[in-house]
Design a protein around this motif. Structure first.
Motif, short mmCIF file in Angstrom:
data_model
loop_
_atom_site.label_atom_id
_atom_site.label_comp_id
_atom_site.label_asym_id
_atom_site.label_seq_id
_atom_site.Cartn_x
_atom_site.Cartn_y
_atom_site.Cartn_z
N ILE A 218 131.39 -43.78 53.65
CA ILE A 218 132.84 -44.00 53.56
C ILE A 218 133.13 -44.72 52.24
O ILE A 218 132.57 -45.79 51.97
N PHE A 219 133.96 -44.07 51.45
CA PHE A 219 134.36 -44.62 50.15
C PHE A 219 135.75 -45.23 50.31
O PHE A 219 136.66 -44.57 50.83
N VAL A 220 135.87 -46.49 49.93
CA VAL A 220 137.16 -47.18 50.04
C VAL A 220 137.53 -47.70 48.65
O VAL A 220 136.69 -48.29 47.96
N LYS A 221 138.77 -47.46 48.26
CA LYS A 221 139.22 -47.96 46.96
C LYS A 221 140.38 -48.93 47.20
O LYS A 221 141.39 -48.57 47.81
N GLY A 222 140.19 -50.15 46.73
CA GLY A 222 141.27 -51.15 46.84
C GLY A 222 141.88 -51.38 45.48
O GLY A 222 141.22 -51.16 44.46
N ASN A 223 143.13 -51.85 45.44
CA ASN A 223 143.78 -51.99 44.13
C ASN A 223 143.27 -53.21 43.35
O ASN A 223 143.54 -53.35 42.17
N MET A 224 142.50 -54.08 44.02
CA MET A 224 141.92 -55.23 43.32
C MET A 224 140.40 -55.12 43.24
O MET A 224 139.79 -55.29 42.20
N VAL A 225 139.76 -54.79 44.37
CA VAL A 225 138.30 -54.78 44.42
C VAL A 225 137.72 -53.55 43.73
O VAL A 225 136.59 -53.56 43.27
N GLY A 226 138.51 -52.47 43.62
CA GLY A 226 137.99 -51.23 43.06
C GLY A 226 137.27 -50.42 44.13
O GLY A 226 137.71 -50.36 45.28
N ASP A 227 136.10 -49.84 43.75
CA ASP A 227 135.41 -48.91 44.64
C ASP A 227 134.41 -49.63 45.55
O ASP A 227 133.62 -50.46 45.08
N LEU A 228 134.42 -49.27 46.82
CA LEU A 228 133.44 -49.78 47.78
C LEU A 228 132.81 -48.60 48.49
O LEU A 228 133.47 -47.58 48.72
N MET A 229 131.54 -48.74 48.87
CA MET A 229 130.86 -47.68 49.62
C MET A 229 130.21 -48.26 50.86
O MET A 229 129.57 -49.31 50.79
N PHE A 230 130.34 -47.56 51.96
CA PHE A 230 129.71 -47.94 53.23
C PHE A 230 128.85 -46.75 53.67
O PHE A 230 129.34 -45.62 53.68
N TYR A 231 127.61 -47.02 54.05
CA TYR A 231 126.67 -45.92 54.32
C TYR A 231 125.80 -46.28 55.52
O TYR A 231 125.38 -47.43 55.67
N GLY A 232 125.50 -45.31 56.35
CA GLY A 232 124.58 -45.55 57.46
C GLY A 232 124.62 -44.42 58.46
O GLY A 232 125.26 -43.38 58.23
N SER A 233 123.91 -44.61 59.58
CA SER A 233 123.85 -43.56 60.61
C SER A 233 125.20 -43.45 61.30
O SER A 233 125.69 -44.42 61.88
N GLY A 234 125.77 -42.26 61.24
CA GLY A 234 127.12 -42.06 61.75
C GLY A 234 127.19 -41.66 63.20
O GLY A 234 128.27 -41.54 63.77
N ALA A 235 126.04 -41.42 63.82
CA ALA A 235 126.01 -41.03 65.23
C ALA A 235 124.63 -41.35 65.75
O ALA A 235 123.73 -41.72 65.00
N GLY A 236 124.47 -41.17 67.05
CA GLY A 236 123.16 -41.43 67.66
C GLY A 236 123.19 -42.69 68.50
O GLY A 236 124.00 -43.59 68.28
N LYS A 237 122.27 -42.73 69.45
CA LYS A 237 122.26 -43.76 70.49
C LYS A 237 122.21 -45.20 69.94
O LYS A 237 123.15 -45.98 70.12
N LEU A 238 121.14 -45.53 69.25
CA LEU A 238 120.97 -46.95 68.88
C LEU A 238 121.88 -47.41 67.74
O LEU A 238 122.41 -48.53 67.82
N PRO A 239 122.10 -46.58 66.70
CA PRO A 239 123.04 -47.04 65.67
C PRO A 239 124.43 -47.31 66.25
O PRO A 239 125.06 -48.34 65.94
N THR A 240 124.92 -46.40 67.10
CA THR A 240 126.26 -46.60 67.67
C THR A 240 126.26 -47.81 68.60
O THR A 240 127.18 -48.65 68.58
N ALA A 241 125.17 -47.92 69.40
CA ALA A 241 125.06 -49.07 70.31
C ALA A 241 125.00 -50.38 69.52
O ALA A 241 125.56 -51.40 69.95
N SER A 242 124.35 -50.36 68.37
CA SER A 242 124.26 -51.56 67.53
C SER A 242 125.67 -52.06 67.17
O SER A 242 125.96 -53.26 67.24
N ALA A 243 126.54 -51.10 66.80
CA ALA A 243 127.92 -51.49 66.45
C ALA A 243 128.67 -52.03 67.66
O ALA A 243 129.43 -53.01 67.55
N VAL A 244 128.45 -51.43 68.83
CA VAL A 244 129.12 -51.91 70.05
C VAL A 244 128.64 -53.34 70.36
O VAL A 244 129.44 -54.23 70.66
#
Ligand code: HSE
Length: 404
Positions: A279-305
């Motif tokens: 996920i690429f996010v652009k803010g008007n002050m911070v500029g470009d940000l990137m977020f990366y990781g497992s987007g589906a699956g049992k344990l990655p999703t459970a980790s976020a929960v």
């Protein structure tokens, strides 16, 4: 000791119980006390499961139990999840959910109930699986005006497109693999037609601008029309085909859409393959940000929960504000949005060159060694103009938006 009830013992729900059990001690240290799963609600029984004694079939056992302070909802779908989540919040229990359909449709209302009750409604796992993206938008880049969010937001379709490109695999075979790996929705149409990514970009856009974005208003196109030949052309261009959910602020207008897009190696999301989301996010002050990781699956999703469960446990009786009003955010008409298009026409160069030049002016011709086709990339053109010209041409085999 904080007692938690889990609604739904499928892929994600069983993952939540596994994470809470495996990391019990380190979680207890972070919270300051132990977290224990008291109930698991499911229609099924799970004979032989180490937690089978916790399985209940009646939601009233949970909602009427004053000991339960946090409810985890991992059932998916709006019904009956909405009723259960609303009743839990109204009963003074914080709720942590992975359910993007629920959050996209009822997020504003459920956030307001949690606020009124001085508890929390958290939904980190509803977007991007294990990737922290909700909390960063809600709590970190709050000094910025968000100008763009562009994301590979669906693990199943990214897995399918990646395997089609890297292994020449057939669409149906790879979809089956994604289902077997627990990535796909119960009805995989939600993945491949882009509906899942649509809910996710609706959630992110609602959070970014603090108002309700109705997912029904977002133009959505899936990957079912992407063919092996399209992928050959992309390779000839040194590009890859991804499906993006995106929202962009242009002046005071917000455009949002879900659609396949060709990107080249210069794009920050080019290397995001398989089940990974980016996920690429652009803010008007911070500029470009990137977020990366497992987007589906049992344990990655459970980790976020479970991250949300920990946050809820650390904020019992304290509402962490989430700004997402029920007032509707009007999206700009997608027909006005402009970009380049990759286009394949039936018939050879002689049959097409003059009419393409008349319609689009100078174009970049693409040669992937495909017989009886003429392919090219246009200059930037609005969606509305492109659709009109494509109809006039009358022999478009496929077209994909281009972001380079
Ligand atoms: N089916 C979804 C996906 C699950 O493939 O991304 C995670 O939301």
């Amino acid at each position: 000791m904080i007692k938690v009830s889990v609604l739904g013992y499928g892929t994600v729900g069983s993952g939540v119980v596994e994470v809470l059990t495996t990391n019990k001690d380190s979680i207890a240290k972070k919270v300051g006390q132990e977290i224990e799963v008291k109930h698991i609600l499911d229609l099924r029984d799970f004979p032989g499961d180490p937690h089978e004694a916790k399985v209940v079939h009646d939601f009233n056992q949970i909602v009427n139990d004053d000991e339960v302070q946090i409810v985890v909802e991992t059932m998916g779908g709006v019904k009956p999840a909405y009723d259960f989540v609303k009743a839990s919040l109204e009963a003074g229990k914080s709720v942590c959910t992975s359910n993007k359909e629920l959050v996209a449709k009822h997020g504003a209302e459920l956030i307001a109930i949690a606020k009124a009750k001085n508890i929390n409604f958290f939904f980190e796992a509803s977007v991007g699986g294990g990737i922290p993206i909700i909390r960063p938008i809600n709590e970190c880049v709050t000094g910025d005006v968000i100008e763009e969010i562009s994301g590979i937001l669906n693990g199943t379709t990214n897995y399918i497109l990646s395997k089609m490109a890297s292994e020449g695999a057939q669409y149906a075979d790879v979809l089956k693999q994604a289902q077997d790996l627990g990535y796909a929705e119960r009805n995989p149409e939600a993945d491949v037609e882009g509906y899942d990514a649509c809910r996710k970009i609706a959630i992110l856009t609602s959070l970014a601008y603090g108002k309700q974005v109705d997912f029904e208003d977002i133009y959505t196109e899936g990957i079912t029309k992407i063919s092996a030949t399209d992928i050959k052309y992309a390779k000839a261009l040194g590009a890859s085909i991804k499906i993006f959910g995106s929202s962009k602020k242009v002046g005071d207008k917000i455009y949002a859409k879900v659609a396949p897009v060709m990107i080249d190696a210069n794009h920050p999301l080019y290397m995001v393959n398989d089940v990974f989301n980016g996920i690429f996010v652009k803010g008007n002050m911070v500029g470009d940000l990137m977020f990366y990781g497992s987007g589906a699956g049992k344990l990655p999703t459970a980790s976020a929960v479970v991250g949300d469960v920990v946050a809820a446990a650390k904020n019992l009786n304290v509402n962490v504000p989430i700004i997402w009003d029920s007032e509707k955010l009007e999206l700009a008409d997608i027909k006005e949005a402009s970009q380049r298009f990759f286009v394949r026409l039936s018939g050879d160069k002689a049959a097409n060159e003059a009419k393409v030049s008349a319609a689009f002016g100078n174009v970049d011709v693409v040669d992937a060694g495909i017989d009886c086709e003429y392919a090219f990339i246009t200059s930037a053109v609005t969606e509305g103009d492109f659709a009109k010209k494509a109809e006039e041409l009358g022999n478009v085999v496929s077209r994909i938006r281009v972001d380079f």
